[in-house]
Write a protein that holds these residues in place. Sequence first.
Motif, PDB file in Angstrom:
ATOM      1  N   ARG A 204       0.840  -1.181   0.000  1.00 59.07           N
ATOM      2  CA  ARG A 204       0.000   0.000   0.000  1.00 59.07           C
ATOM      3  C   ARG A 204       0.882   1.240   0.000  1.00 59.07           C
ATOM      4  O   ARG A 204       1.881   1.303   0.705  1.00 59.07           O
ATOM      5  N   ALA A 206       0.544   5.776  -0.332  1.00 57.00           N
ATOM      6  CA  ALA A 206      -0.314   6.949  -0.387  1.00 57.00           C
ATOM      7  C   ALA A 206       0.561   8.188  -0.344  1.00 57.00           C
ATOM      8  O   ALA A 206       1.474   8.279   0.479  1.00 57.00           O
ATOM      9  N   HIS A 380      -2.155  -5.015  -4.225  1.00 53.04           N
ATOM     10  CA  HIS A 380      -2.597  -3.632  -4.081  1.00 53.04           C
ATOM     11  C   HIS A 380      -4.102  -3.514  -3.837  1.00 53.04           C
ATOM     12  O   HIS A 380      -4.618  -2.396  -3.772  1.00 53.04           O
ATOM     13  N   ASP A 383      -8.079  -3.998   1.439  1.00 45.95           N
ATOM     14  CA  ASP A 383      -8.814  -2.844   1.963  1.00 45.95           C
ATOM     15  C   ASP A 383      -8.314  -2.451   3.354  1.00 45.95           C
ATOM     16  O   ASP A 383      -7.416  -3.084   3.927  1.00 45.95           O
ATOM     17  N   ALA A 384      -8.920  -1.390   3.901  1.00 44.10           N
ATOM     18  CA  ALA A 384      -8.499  -0.876   5.201  1.00 44.10           C
ATOM     19  C   ALA A 384      -8.689  -1.903   6.311  1.00 44.10           C
ATOM     20  O   ALA A 384      -7.895  -1.968   7.261  1.00 44.10           O
ATOM     21  N   TYR A 403      -4.261   8.605   5.904  1.00 46.59           N
ATOM     22  CA  TYR A 403      -4.779   7.536   5.046  1.00 46.59           C
ATOM     23  C   TYR A 403      -6.241   7.794   4.686  1.00 46.59           C
ATOM     24  O   TYR A 403      -6.657   7.635   3.529  1.00 46.59           O
ATOM     25  N   GLN A 404      -7.046   8.165   5.678  1.00 47.92           N
ATOM     26  CA  GLN A 404      -8.467   8.405   5.421  1.00 47.92           C
ATOM     27  C   GLN A 404      -8.663   9.536   4.415  1.00 47.92           C
ATOM     28  O   GLN A 404      -9.490   9.453   3.513  1.00 47.92           O
ATOM     29  N   LYS A 406      -6.462  10.641   2.134  1.00 52.19           N
ATOM     30  CA  LYS A 406      -5.982  10.272   0.802  1.00 52.19           C
ATOM     31  C   LYS A 406      -6.871   9.199   0.173  1.00 52.19           C
ATOM     32  O   LYS A 406      -7.024   9.161  -1.054  1.00 52.19           O
ATOM     33  N   ASP A 407      -7.465   8.325   0.990  1.00 50.07           N
ATOM     34  CA  ASP A 407      -8.432   7.365   0.450  1.00 50.07           C
ATOM     35  C   ASP A 407      -9.663   8.088  -0.083  1.00 50.07           C
ATOM     36  O   ASP A 407     -10.220   7.709  -1.124  1.00 50.07           O
ATOM     37  N   SER A 408     -10.110   9.130   0.626  1.00 50.64           N
ATOM     38  CA  SER A 408     -11.260   9.909   0.146  1.00 50.64           C
ATOM     39  C   SER A 408     -10.933  10.603  -1.164  1.00 50.64           C
ATOM     40  O   SER A 408     -11.741  10.633  -2.095  1.00 50.64           O
ATOM     41  N   LEU A 410      -8.702   9.583  -3.290  1.00 46.76           N
ATOM     42  CA  LEU A 410      -8.592   8.548  -4.312  1.00 46.76           C
ATOM     43  C   LEU A 410      -9.969   8.150  -4.838  1.00 46.76           C
ATOM     44  O   LEU A 410     -10.142   7.946  -6.045  1.00 46.76           O
ATOM     45  N   ARG A 411     -10.960   8.044  -3.942  1.00 48.69           N
ATOM     46  CA  ARG A 411     -12.318   7.722  -4.396  1.00 48.69           C
ATOM     47  C   ARG A 411     -12.859   8.832  -5.289  1.00 48.69           C
ATOM     48  O   ARG A 411     -13.530   8.560  -6.287  1.00 48.69           O
TER      49      ARG A 411
END
Length: 829
Positions: A204, A206, A380, A383-384, A403-404, A406-408, A410-411
């Motif tokens: 992973r 980010a 890759h 999930d979280a 992480y949260q 950058k995940d948002s 990314l979505r």
Amino acid sequence: MKKYLLLALLSIFVVAFSASAQQYILSGHVVDQRGAPVSFVSIYIRNTTYGTTSNMQGVYKFSLGAGEYDVIYRYVGYKEQIDHIIITDHDVLHNVQMADEVFQLKKVNIVGKHNRDTAASVIMRKVIAKRKYYLNEVNSYSAAVYVKGMQKLIKAPKKLLDNGVSRVLDLDSNGHGILYQSESISNYNYQRPGKVKEITISSREAGISPTFSYNKASDLQVNFYQNVFTVDGLSSHAFISPVAHNAFSYYRYYLEGATIENGRTIDKIRVSGRGDGEYSFTGYIYIVEGDWRIYSVDLQLTNKVNRLNLVDTMNISQQYVPVQDNIWMPASIQYHYLGDVLGFKFEGYYIGVYNNYKFNVAFPPGYFNGEILRLDTSAHSKDAGYWFKNRPIPLTAEETRDYQKKDSILRLQKTKPYIDSLQKSKNRVLILPYLVFGFTKTDRQSKDSLYVYPFNQTLFYNTVEGLGLNLKARLSHTSEDFKTIGIVPNLRYGFADKLLSANIHSYYFYDPFHEGHLFANFGTDILDLNNVGTRSLYFNTLSTLLSNNNYVKYYRSEFGDVGYMHELANGIIFRGSLGYANRTQLFNNSYAHIFTSKTRHYTSNNPLAPDSVPANDRSILFPQNQALTINTSLKFTFDQQYITRPTGKIYLPSKYPTLTVNYRKAIPGVFGSDADYDFVSADVSQSKIRVGLMGYSSFKLQAGDFLNNKALYFMDYNHFLGNQGTTFDPTYVGSFHFLPFYQFSANSYYLEAHYQHNFAGSILNNIGFLRRLKLEEIIGANYLTERNNKDYREFYVGLQRFIFRVDYGVSYTGNKKYIQGIRIFYGIR
């Protein structure tokens, strides 16, 4: 009754088994005597190979079954602590306060003018005496390795924060923020001597990838029992281990004291470098007395002393633990670094945690086949929830938020409006980048792309074609299984010779895991008589118009060829092609220039004509001819290592030379072919052979001959990678500095040799005011002999920093000096 009794007993057994199989969380907070968190403490279960590490805030967690455990807490600078913990049927919170290490001073004898610490010297001589034993103690093992990396900005220039930099880097108002995070879980397998295979199960990343990274288990295989220590990207030279066989030539040792840990006497040795200390560490190394093995290390490198790239300091900490039958292995390894680039101050770390060691593993035959790393196809996609359950080091609150966030993002980046907006932005034509680098346009999935070659390769001038246009583009498509097909159409027109050339080059990359290529090309083109390359259109245009040096000589070819390449076995690649060409000599037609030169005039397009003939010379170099040619080659890379990714195979440089064997044959009489010859050659080469602390060497040897030369034309000769003009390209060790492009081309036997050594700063580092420049010193020699030109030689010295290089050299033909001068390189070829 018996039936019910059996059922009751079975139920009790099932409940008991379930309870024993249930996993519970042992977690806590590790602090020091002042209540401050202790980061990266090694925590492991006594007499097992299972462990973890606390995070930057001192928080740790374990997954354990019910039972009783002796948990060991250990970190450099603190006294080892063993706590007895009972897990029953629930999670356990167990906080720990670690005491500062206390080392009792021993009697020390100070002798000699250098104040040598004889007690420390005695200890280190015993450690060094057992170095080879511990280096070769384990024949094979496997382990689960978790690697975590993080880089954050801790200070930024306030003036730049208002110009969009803060938003792009996702910083707070003070210029702080995490730039990059990575983590991976791998199975790491080792067999002596030096055989490695790593299988990455999950990975992973980010954020913005740093310039250097160590996010694989193999990147963190630190073994101070090795004589030489290298950190890729950190320095162009190596460092000496404090326990190397010749360590006393580079280190002074001081005994700080001793303590008792778990019944063992641990000696604390301070190390410092002799002289300027460039090749040595400073810090502490801890030794198990009696066994004379490494207990832990806490060492440092600095830019001021060690001439590091990219960072100012690099701290290396490693903890060894007993895991089986008096075998000690690393429980953790940590790199922690600080840096400052143009006022942007950053820090970061990479930490590796080793678990579940298994020794004397019976790997199946052929398991170590050169594949040192394989990335699982689903690595890759975790999930979280997977990472929360499986990562051994808990995230800090800051890392979790990052992480949260950058995940948002990314979505959001996967939504259609964002992709369309991004695609529109990426496909804009920007004038300055296009001039030098060209222009690329891709579709939303990046499966189809169009690349337009840069302007400096589009508009050109030479004395054959005059002012010309060279319109060239590449269209490619990549399928879901990563096979790629592409075509490169090319239109070229010279306004002086009024010749239009049109050709298409096509390729099909059908097997990315075994270098499987097919290619087909046809059309007309204006080609260089030297088929290994002379000067680019850009540099030839500049030299022609600015200094009246029309170095490159051209001919016209109407051609068609097909070819095939494939890896026959690991390290063996075959390439073959069949081509047909109609070749025509060309002559000069244009004599433009920007600055008039009274001392220099353009030369004939016949490279063998004397310089005294006029530029409009029409002497015959070769008649119009046709050639049907077969080309084959076999490339042998011994001990070829590679990385397998879902997209294909990545080959790595070998520690052994590469051998290439070539055979080229022109077949007469078929389709009117005039050429008739057989040519064979072989070359052996290797780059970056490390020579201890004195940098690295590269070499190439090549020999060849025409077994048959019944009908041989100039473009069929064996040509060499020469150089004329002030600029040159040093990226290939098989090139010359001063050799003319055409006059030494061989139509019979030849031998060429090249050698170069980069001292990596080991000489200039001794000159104080030059030390900070971090220049790399280079020496080299080139040699060529062939039937018509005996014993051509070149010798040169140079200085390099990143992509910039300046060389001074001199060349000889026979016993006469030929050319001497300066050659420069600044990254543009």
